[in-house]
Design a protein around this motif. Structure first.
Motif: not given
Length: 123
Positions: A103-107, A110-112
């Protein structure tokens, strides 16, 4: 059938090879074992890079023609429709691959990274 040479120019394969080698070198320096997660990392990064390069060619089409850039889209050897289709495929591969990472990698992606990629191309 689209000549592979022009397709590789479109996605800037030389840059993708350099990015691939940098990822491998980083994994080696950090002593990360070769695993499916490393392969996913490579796939995600290279897919989003190829997507960004294609979108940059599409968006900068008129500027590239004025500046006589020798991009495959400007030379007319690749159609705009094919370029959009290729960009969509690379975006899909990158987003689909994100399902398999934490999930951290996805964030981060997707967000940065994605907002930075879109702002570079569209602003």
């Amino acid at each position: 059938m689209v000549p592979f040479k022009n397709f590789f120019k479109l996605i800037r394969s030389n840059n993708l090879i350099i990015a691939f080698l940098v990822i491998l070198e980083t994994a080696f320096l950090l002593e990360v074992p070769f695993s499916s997660q490393l392969v996913l990392c490579i796939l995600i990064i290279l897919s989003f890079m190829a997507f960004g390069y294609i979108m940059n060619d599409i968006i900068d089409y008129e500027t590239d023609i004025i500046n006589h850039k020798k991009r495959p889209l400007c030379k007319g050897v690749l159609s705009e429709k094919f370029c959009y289709f290729s960009a969509f495929i690379f975006l899909f591969i990158g987003l689909f691959s994100l399902i398999f990472v934490n999930l951290d990698s996805q964030k981060v992606v997707l967000y940065c990274l994605m907002p930075l990629l879109f702002s570079y191309n569209f602003l």
